[in-house]
Design an enzyme around this catalytic site. Structure first.
Site, PDB file in Angstrom:
ATOM      1  N   HIS A 168       7.302 -82.674 -78.309  1.00 42.39           N
ATOM      2  CA  HIS A 168       6.272 -83.405 -77.570  1.00 42.39           C
ATOM      3  C   HIS A 168       6.538 -83.383 -76.071  1.00 42.39           C
ATOM      4  CE1 HIS A 168       4.747 -87.437 -76.043  1.00 42.39           C
ATOM      5  NE2 HIS A 168       3.662 -86.718 -76.223  1.00 42.39           N
ATOM      6  N   GLU A 223       5.303 -80.218 -74.780  1.00 38.80           N
ATOM      7  CA  GLU A 223       3.845 -80.274 -74.655  1.00 38.80           C
ATOM      8  C   GLU A 223       3.446 -80.784 -73.268  1.00 38.80           C
ATOM      9  OE1 GLU A 223       0.555 -83.443 -75.502  1.00 38.80           O
ATOM     10  OE2 GLU A 223       1.709 -83.065 -77.323  1.00 38.80           O
ATOM     11  N   HIS A 224       4.113 -81.837 -72.823  1.00 37.97           N
ATOM     12  CA  HIS A 224       3.843 -82.357 -71.474  1.00 37.97           C
ATOM     13  C   HIS A 224       4.175 -81.323 -70.404  1.00 37.97           C
ATOM     14  CE1 HIS A 224       3.293 -86.904 -71.901  1.00 37.97           C
ATOM     15  NE2 HIS A 224       3.368 -86.458 -73.143  1.00 37.97           N
ATOM     16  N   GLU A 237       5.197 -93.701 -72.793  1.00 36.31           N
ATOM     17  CA  GLU A 237       4.289 -93.471 -73.916  1.00 36.31           C
ATOM     18  C   GLU A 237       4.887 -94.019 -75.204  1.00 36.31           C
ATOM     19  OE1 GLU A 237       1.977 -89.753 -76.126  1.00 36.31           O
ATOM     20  OE2 GLU A 237       2.965 -89.436 -74.188  1.00 36.31           O
TER      21      GLU A 237
END
Length: 452
Positions: A64, A67-68, A144
């Site tokens: 993840h 992904e950023h 997040e």
């Protein structure tokens, strides 16, 4: 050089027929095109077969995080320019990470597909991950996690239950990662992940919309076909050992109401032509929840009034093992223990008495209608294709899904409930709500992206 191969099949799409073309480029990248000419738009998605299940302990969440970082630029496209170029072309874009995959998408007018491919191919091969930008973005990811998990009691319950229900399989780790791993992650961890998995022969391009398959494939060959294949790491089976008794945990977290989550190990779809149980479990989930006439809603919420809500869920498509879930919130003044007993009673009724032909017909119609209606969305069409092929299933499995659901019998639903909704395969988590305390103010962190 391998020759290109392809197949064309037809999916039922309400009143429309959508041709699906499935080809493999010479470098091992798969390209799937679903033509749908109802509107002059398209969605383009690049799926990497690398999700949280491929991570190692100590770097959970890196899929993840990468992904950023994929939005932080290349030599040709400076940080922030990817999104600006898509927006300037009238499109929108984002990405999502799951246990099984990471995917990136753009939704645009059909004549902007080339821009989408050009940008995606560039960052597939030329991403720049600087320590400076990583240090800023990891703070976004940690925030997040706080917003989506740590501050959400039901999310905490789910995370802890998965960590308890799975003994060995990497599905036990959260997609967003454990906070300690995020706090100690480095830019090199992200660079290693990118080098390990981001290659054309570990990716699938899915394009759905008002496009011509031949033109899409030509563009894919132009932009992605030039990228060299790379040797991929071997993947271990990582099979989950059979559970040998029920598991139970209590989670104490600040919350207004108690909460109950029950999870049974269940099979996932592997051989779409021969497997019957996954389709029966999908119908079983519909029998239990999904509308006002479903059993959990009708019995627990309306009649007995022991719950304010109750639902069941099962996803047949995954790279790893499956799980059948039921969650519920007790009504004021009702205990979690009473709620659990009511759920068990409803399951027991199905296991003992089965379901009627009329109920089966009604649930089939609802499940199938929901599936067909969702396929009216271009994005959902592409999503389904991406999920299926990334899980190792062919597009034909998606095309045949409705017929397989129609073929499920009442006896198969009863047998699935008897075989899989047993205590030896059950893990239970109960939320014990603690007093809510005023939250300390945290400065807003921009750039929080979606994680499944």
């Amino acid at each position: 050089m391998r020759s290109m191969w392809g197949i064309v099949l037809v999916l039922a799409m309400g009143s429309a027929q959508a041709a699906v073309t499935d080809v493999m480029l010479d470098n091992g990248m798969r390209v799937i095109v679903q033509e749908d000419h109802r509107a002059p738009v398209m969605v383009s998605q690049v799926w990497y077969r690398a999700g949280s299940m491929d991570e190692f302990n100590g770097t959970t969440g890196v899929a993840h995080v990468l992904e950023h970082m994929m939005f932080k630029g290349t030599q040709a496209v400076p940080p922030g320019e990817f999104s600006k170029k898509i927006a300037a072309a009238g499109g929108r874009e984002n990405a999502f990470t799951s246990r099984d995959h990471t995917a990136y998408f753009q939704q645009m007018q059909k004549d902007r597909l080339e821009l989408s491919m050009q940008l995606e191919a560039d960052r597939m091969a030329n991403l720049v991950i600087s320590d400076e930008l990583f240090a800023k973005e990891i703070q976004v990811v940690m925030e997040e996690r706080r917003l989506r998990t740590d501050d959400q009691p039901q999310s905490v319950v789910y995370e802890r239950l998965m960590a308890n229900a799975y003994q060995a399989h990497p599905y036990r780790r959260p997609i967003i990662g454990w906070m300690d791993d995020l706090q100690n992650m480095t830019g090199q961890d992200a660079r290693d992940w990118y080098a390990r998995w981001y290659a054309p022969n570990n990716a699938t391009l899915v394009v759905a919309g008002d496009v011509q398959a031949d033109a899409v494939i030509a563009l894919a060959k132009k932009y992605f076909g030039a990228l060299p294949a790379r040797a991929l790491p071997g993947r271990k089976p990582q099979r989950e050992p059979a559970q040998v008794g029920s598991k139970r945990i209590e989670v104490r977290a600040p919350a207004q109401l108690p909460y109950l989550l029950m999870a049974w190990h269940a099979p996932a779809l592997r051989d779409w032509q021969k497997d019957t149980t996954p389709y029966a479990l999908q119908i079983l989930a519909g029998v239990l929840s999904g509308n006002d006439s479903a059993r959990l809603q009708k019995s627990l919420v309306k009649t007995q009034q022991v719950a304010v809500n109750a639902s069941a869920g099962y996803d047949a498509v995954s790279r790893g093992p499956g799980m059948f879930l039921i969650d519920a919130t007790p009504a004021p003044g009702k205990s979690v223990a009473l709620l659990e007993q009511a759920i068990r009673s409803e399951i027991g009724r199905i296991q003992r008495d089965g379901i009627s032909a009329a109920e089966l017909a009604r649930i089939k119609a609802q499940v199938i209608a929901a599936d067909v209606y969702q396929r009216d969305s271009l994005f959902y069409q592409a999503m389904q294709l991406g999920e299926y092929v990334t899980a190792g299933l062919p597009p034909e499995a998606l095309a045949g899904r409705v017929d397989k659901l129609r073929a499920v019998t009442a006896q198969e639903v009863q047998a699935a409930a008897r075989q899989w909704l047993k205590d030896d395969q059950l893990s239970v988590a109960e939320l014990d709500p603690q007093t809510l305390k005023p939250q300390a103010h945290r400065a807003a962190v921009s750039g929080v992206r979606h994680v499944n």
